[in-house]
Design a protein around this motif. Structure first.
Motif, PDB file in Angstrom:
ATOM      1  N   THR A 194       0.810  -1.207   0.000  1.00 15.32           N
ATOM      2  CA  THR A 194       0.000   0.000   0.000  1.00 15.32           C
ATOM      3  C   THR A 194       0.851   1.268   0.000  1.00 15.32           C
ATOM      4  O   THR A 194       0.405   2.288  -0.487  1.00 15.32           O
ATOM      5  N   LEU A 195       2.047   1.214   0.506  1.00 17.29           N
ATOM      6  CA  LEU A 195       2.931   2.377   0.510  1.00 17.29           C
ATOM      7  C   LEU A 195       4.335   1.953   0.104  1.00 17.29           C
ATOM      8  O   LEU A 195       4.836   0.927   0.540  1.00 17.29           O
ATOM      9  N   HIS A 196       4.954   2.768  -0.705  1.00 18.48           N
ATOM     10  CA  HIS A 196       6.327   2.504  -1.107  1.00 18.48           C
ATOM     11  C   HIS A 196       7.281   3.095  -0.075  1.00 18.48           C
ATOM     12  O   HIS A 196       6.913   4.009   0.661  1.00 18.48           O
ATOM     13  N   PRO A 197       8.519   2.602  -0.014  1.00 14.61           N
ATOM     14  CA  PRO A 197       9.492   3.147   0.940  1.00 14.61           C
ATOM     15  C   PRO A 197       9.638   4.665   0.844  1.00 14.61           C
ATOM     16  O   PRO A 197       9.793   5.349   1.848  1.00 14.61           O
ATOM     17  N   HIS A 198       9.534   5.199  -0.376  1.00 17.91           N
ATOM     18  CA  HIS A 198       9.636   6.658  -0.551  1.00 17.91           C
ATOM     19  C   HIS A 198       8.476   7.360   0.154  1.00 17.91           C
ATOM     20  O   HIS A 198       8.665   8.406   0.790  1.00 17.91           O
ATOM     21  N   SER A 199       7.287   6.791   0.070  1.00 19.15           N
ATOM     22  CA  SER A 199       6.118   7.364   0.754  1.00 19.15           C
ATOM     23  C   SER A 199       6.293   7.307   2.269  1.00 19.15           C
ATOM     24  O   SER A 199       5.906   8.243   2.980  1.00 19.15           O
ATOM     25  N   LEU A 200       6.858   6.209   2.747  1.00 20.67           N
ATOM     26  CA  LEU A 200       7.111   6.079   4.190  1.00 20.67           C
ATOM     27  C   LEU A 200       8.129   7.116   4.646  1.00 20.67           C
ATOM     28  O   LEU A 200       7.985   7.717   5.713  1.00 20.67           O
ATOM     29  N   HIS A 201       9.151   7.323   3.828  1.00 18.79           N
ATOM     30  CA  HIS A 201      10.158   8.339   4.141  1.00 18.79           C
ATOM     31  C   HIS A 201       9.503   9.718   4.209  1.00 18.79           C
ATOM     32  O   HIS A 201       9.778  10.503   5.134  1.00 18.79           O
ATOM     33  N   ASN A 202       8.630  10.025   3.241  1.00 18.04           N
ATOM     34  CA  ASN A 202       7.939  11.322   3.232  1.00 18.04           C
ATOM     35  C   ASN A 202       7.051  11.479   4.463  1.00 18.04           C
ATOM     36  O   ASN A 202       6.975  12.567   5.039  1.00 18.04           O
TER      37      ASN A 202
END
Length: 159
Positions: A3-11
């Motif tokens: 559901t979320l990519h690592p980049h989204s988690l970082h953001n």
């Protein structure tokens, strides 16, 4: 993790970190104003704190639903485990731990400010009672060791 990519988690963590940093600054400014008994800026500070807390709350809900979808319980500890289980998100662990430490600092600052506000309210209440001519009886100990606040405790002698 679909559901979320690592980049989204970082953001998400970066957004929370920015919000926590601003919240910490606001809490420190709030303390300064409370110490100076200058309440002129407090409404704006309170409004901004509410906005930041709303942002943090939305991200917390998003993390909770992500954790539940992955079979975890919603908690900061489980989020740490969740991040650590994937090589693509392990580098976020340090940012997450820093965020949790800053959050703990904000909680402590907020508690201090709350105590200052409580003391100010108590002092203001006492001053208002004095202006109204209502003097509270002092809390004194009786011979039995309990406290009493009755007006008769001021008597030196009774007839």
């Amino acid at each position: 993790m679909s559901t979320l990519h690592p980049h989204s988690l970082h953001n998400m963590i970066a957004q929370d970190s920015a919000a926590i940093g601003e919240l910490k600054s606001l809490l420190l400014r709030e303390r300064e104003l409370l110490e100076q008994r200058d309440h002129s800026e407090l409404p704006a500070i309170i409004e901004r704190k509410d906005q930041l807390l709303e942002t943090l709350g939305l991200n917390a809900k998003q993390r909770a639903s992500l954790l539940k979808a992955a079979g975890f319980k919603a908690s900061p500890e489980q989020w740490e485990i969740f991040l650590g289980q994937n090589a693509a998100t392990r580098d976020l662990l340090e940012s997450w731990r820093t965020l949790m430490a800053e959050f703990a600092q904000c909680k402590s600052l907020n508690e201090i400010n709350g105590k200052m506000i409580g003391r100010s309210k108590q002092t203001l209440g006492q001053l208002l009672n004095l202006l109204r001519g209502q003097v509270a009886a002092p809390q004194l100990y009786t011979s039995a060791g309990s406290t009493t606040s009755s007006a008769s405790s001021h008597c030196i002698a009774e007839a």
